[in-house]
Motif scaffolding. Structure first.
Motif, mmCIF file in Angstrom:
data_model
loop_
_atom_site.group_PDB
_atom_site.id
_atom_site.type_symbol
_atom_site.label_atom_id
_atom_site.label_comp_id
_atom_site.label_asym_id
_atom_site.label_seq_id
_atom_site.Cartn_x
_atom_site.Cartn_y
_atom_site.Cartn_z
ATOM 1 N N CYS A 664 1.881 -4.061 15.304
ATOM 2 C CA CYS A 664 1.367 -5.380 15.073
ATOM 3 C C CYS A 664 0.096 -5.249 14.377
ATOM 4 O O CYS A 664 -0.285 -3.905 14.383
ATOM 5 N N GLY A 665 -0.542 -6.244 13.726
ATOM 6 C CA GLY A 665 -1.877 -5.962 13.106
ATOM 7 C C GLY A 665 -2.728 -7.047 13.120
ATOM 8 O O GLY A 665 -2.575 -8.315 13.581
ATOM 9 N N THR A 755 -2.871 -2.265 11.060
ATOM 10 C CA THR A 755 -1.886 -2.274 11.976
ATOM 11 C C THR A 755 -1.540 -0.920 12.726
ATOM 12 O O THR A 755 -2.132 0.272 12.248
#
Length: 758
Positions: A664-665, A755
């Motif tokens: 995820c980021g 990310t």
């Protein structure tokens, strides 16, 4: 290129065997079959197909890897195309638009006897070329033995008074016979067997042609036909009978031949007759009884040594290579050994004569290794690699370069390009790390200084076929310590611009093999997968570099394939256009329009469930998207292929906006010049690799990482400091617990995304 086993040298060109012995081919003939006549590799003697033009394959097609002329790969690789060559269609062979439109398969499948002969002689050469692709019932109607006998007899009749040009349609008759042998080899179940009747017809036909005084004319008109007639010797398996033709052409060659493409091609085609003759016991016996062809090759290479390094040097180096190949035949070794040594002594590993030396050394090392000290070829692979690939550079713990000649600027640019591609790749495929049992933790990129250097040395060093634009060797990823590598070369034709040909395409194969496809190359071939393997490599290369794939967009307008058909693409049923152009189109369409289906298929590829993935493609999807794909192709060809933007990376959801997590980021990051945006991530024990990427936004932010405290531009473990916000860091075996990341404002930046994947 696909993921290739180092121990089985398997590529788009499907080279069989760990050892790759090649000769360099002359420019392609106007009478050869089109590149779409590609079929699968199989053992045994196969008639020679044709390849696409070197100029088009290497320049216009920006990601060309190989000409898929697969039938020539047993037991060694096929003659390769002369790099500087361009194919030219003679006026007598070039069809008009009306003639091309009038070319119908039924003209040949519905006729027999004299009517068939009239149809063949009345067709254009271009039209007869299309017959190499016939299959099934059409193949039987056109090429069953009775039809071939009819055309062979017609060739005999015109050859008696052959005028040295194509006014009697000799080229069409020769090419029809070549097409028949080719199609029958690969579809004998449809065509039927060839036996004594055809053998008794083809011999008088070839006898008459070579007995004609005009078959020796040194001219454009004769050369084009003669070069195809030499290939027909090999197609018909009459290599032993026509050894005298081989010797005649080698003996008669002179500088006057160099003015005519066909004459040079005719001389070069004799090496195919020799190369594949070794598969025929009668050929070996004939040479054993009369070894003068060996002394003829030695004399040819000696006489024309000065041509090495020039436009026709391939004729000389091929003579040496094919002389050296006779070392494989034990009864002929006593004659071949001193001749091979003689030519080795007048050539060197580097410089003008390198191509001659390399071919001879390769043959001696493969077929007479016990006498390596006699030839000076002991430990050949390691010696050549040490002497040629002298530049060694480490980009990161997972990426290193072995190059023939690269500047520090070029090395840095290459490392940056590949490192930044990591982020792009992972953003597209959304993987969860390497597939199970994949130990390809690092990659070696071997870069030769030019295409000719690649052709000269890569076969010796790596045992590969070099009739292509690069090759990725995956090896056995389940074996600890396995070394994955891809072999490439600088594109000398775009200099002074620096470019490693197919760099990003081949690197995608490495990433795809590690993160998307379980097991080695063979594991993924149990079901059709090439639409993704090659199509996705094209997709990443073009999209990542921001280059429009004009060839594919043009091809979309033909609507040549349904999407459901492309899911069945294998290396056995494809050609260059279907592999690359259509693989790209299918992959792009699926990623843009049916992302959830791509995710479902990739999940099965990653677990090694290739049968399940194929069932999903052919049953769950089936033909449901064919109409929409057709409409998309129309729009794409008109300039509206849709957005190339990838779906956004999921945002991390922890309440602390600085905390990252798995896959995820954090977006919309910003800081002023000299400012820092701080982030951190928690890693569980045993995490093998952490990948950190930054992208998007404006300005210039550099990426920093530390494992024991906040990362800054003065306190860090590693960093990535390119000229934009696109940065990538890969940390192998990172420390468990909290790890620290930051973006430092080399210039003020905003809108950036970071990310993490692990």
């Amino acid at each position: 290129m696909p993921r290739v086993l180092f121990t089985a040298a398997l590529s788009c060109t499907m080279a069989l065997g760990a050892f790759s012995a090649q000769v360099q081919a002359a420019p392609n003939s106007p009478f050869q079959a089109p590149s779409s006549t590609s079929v699968g590799s199989k053992t045994g003697l196969a008639p020679q197909p044709a390849t696409a033009t070197a100029a088009r394959d290497r320049v216009a097609h920006a990601e060309d890897e190989a000409k898929l002329d697969l039938s020539l790969r047993a037991p060694h690789t096929a003659p390769r195309t002369q790099e500087a060559a361009t194919t030219k269609l003679k006026a007598q062979a070039a069809p008009s638009a009306q003639a091309a439109a009038a070319c119908n398969t039924s003209d040949f499948t519905s006729r027999t006897g004299s009517a068939l002969v009239t149809a063949v002689k009345g067709a254009t050469v271009d039209c007869v070329n299309t017959l190499f692709t016939l299959k099934g019932t059409d193949a039987n109607k056109a090429f069953r033995e009775a039809q071939m006998v009819t055309i062979a007899n017609a060739l005999r009749d015109v050859a008696v008074n052959y005028p040295g040009n194509n006014t009697t349609s000799t080229a069409q008759l020769v090419l029809y016979l070549r097409a028949g042998y080719y199609v029958q080899f690969y579809d004998s179940a449809s065509v039927g067997s060839y036996g004594t009747a055809l053998k008794n017809a083809i011999r008088p036909a070839l006898d008459a042609f070579y007995a004609s005084a005009r078959s020796g004319d040194v001219s454009d008109a004769n050369g084009d036909i003669l070069s195809e007639a030499v290939t027909l010797i090999d197609s018909s398996g009459e290599n032993a009978r026509y050894l005298y033709v081989v010797k005649r052409l080698l003996n008669n060659y002179g500088t006057s031949y160099d003015a005519y493409w066909g004459m040079k091609a005719a001389v070069n085609n004799v090496y195919t007759v020799l190369w594949r003759g070794h598969q025929m016991p009668e050929f070996v016996t004939a040479v054993q009884n009369d070894t003068s062809v060996l002394t003829q090759m030695d004399a040819f290479a000696t006489k024309w040594n000065s041509k090495l390094g020039g436009d026709t040097g391939y004729l000389v180096s091929n003579a040496g290579r094919e002389l050296g190949r006779f070392l494989k035949d034990t009864p002929i070794q006593p004659t071949a050994r001193p001749l091979v040594k003689h030519l080795l002594d007048q050539s060197q590993m580097t410089g003008r004569t390198a191509a001659l030396w390399a071919g001879l050394a390769e043959m001696a090392s493969e077929y007479d290794a016990a006498n390596c000290s006699y030839y000076g070829t002991c430990d050949l692979s390691n010696r050549v690699k040490a002497a040629i690939l002298t530049v060694r550079y480490t980009c990161s713990p997972s990426l290193k370069i072995a190059a023939q000649q690269m500047s520090s600027t070029e090395l840095t640019a290459t490392c940056t390009s590949l490192a930044n591609q990591d982020a792009f790749f992972h953003n597209v495929v959304r993987d969860n790390g390497p597939v199970a049992n994949d130990n390809n933790t690092n990659l070696e990129v071997s870069v030769f200084d030019s295409s000719s250097d690649y052709q000269t040395y890569a076969g010796i060093i790596y045992g590969i076929d070099t009739d292509n634009g690069g090759m990725y060797l995956e090896g056995k990823p389940e074996v600890a310590g396995n070394q994955a590598r891809f072999i490439a070369y600088e594109a000398e034709w775009v200099r002074p611009t620096f470019e490693i040909w197919n760099l990003n395409h081949e690197y995608t194969h490495y990433l795809d093999g590690r993160y998307d496809t379980y097991g080695d190359f063979d594991a993924g071939q149990v079901k059709p997968i090439i639409w993704w393997v090659e199509g996705f490599a094209e997709y990443v290369s073009y999209h990542y570099r921001g280059v429009t794939y004009s060839d594919a967009i043009t091809e979309a307008g033909t609507h040549r394939y349904a999407l459901s058909t492309l899911f069945d693409t294998t290396y056995d049923n494809t050609d260059q256009t279907r592999t690359y152009n259509w693989g790209y189109l299918a992959t792009r369409y699926m990623l843009q329009s049916h992302r959830s289906d791509v995710d479902a298929v990739l999940a099965k590829y990653r677990s090694g469930d290739y049968a399940g993935a194929y069932t999903y493609l052919k049953s769950t999807i089936g033909t449901r998207y064919d109409t929409d794909f057709y409409n998309w192709l129309t729009a794409c060809n008109a300039g509206n292929c849709g957005s190339l933007s990838n779906p956004p990376v999921p945002q991390c959801t922890n309440a602390d906006s600085r905390q990252l997590d798995k896959n995820c980021g954090r977006s919309n990051l910003s800081a002023g010049a000299g400012g820092i945006s701080y982030l951190y991530v928690y890693l569980p024990a045993g995490t093998p690799k952490l990948t950190i990427t930054s992208s998007g936004g404006t300005g210039n932010a550099d990426l920093y990482y530390n494992y024991n405290n906040w990362a800054t531009n003065t306190s860090y473990y590693t960093r990535s400091t390119g000229p934009t916000n696109a940065e990538t860091l890969t940390i192998t075996n990172p420390q468990a617990g909290w790890n620290y990341i930051s973006l430092y404002g080399q210039q003020a930046f905003s809108g950036a995304t970071v990310t993490t994947s692990f």
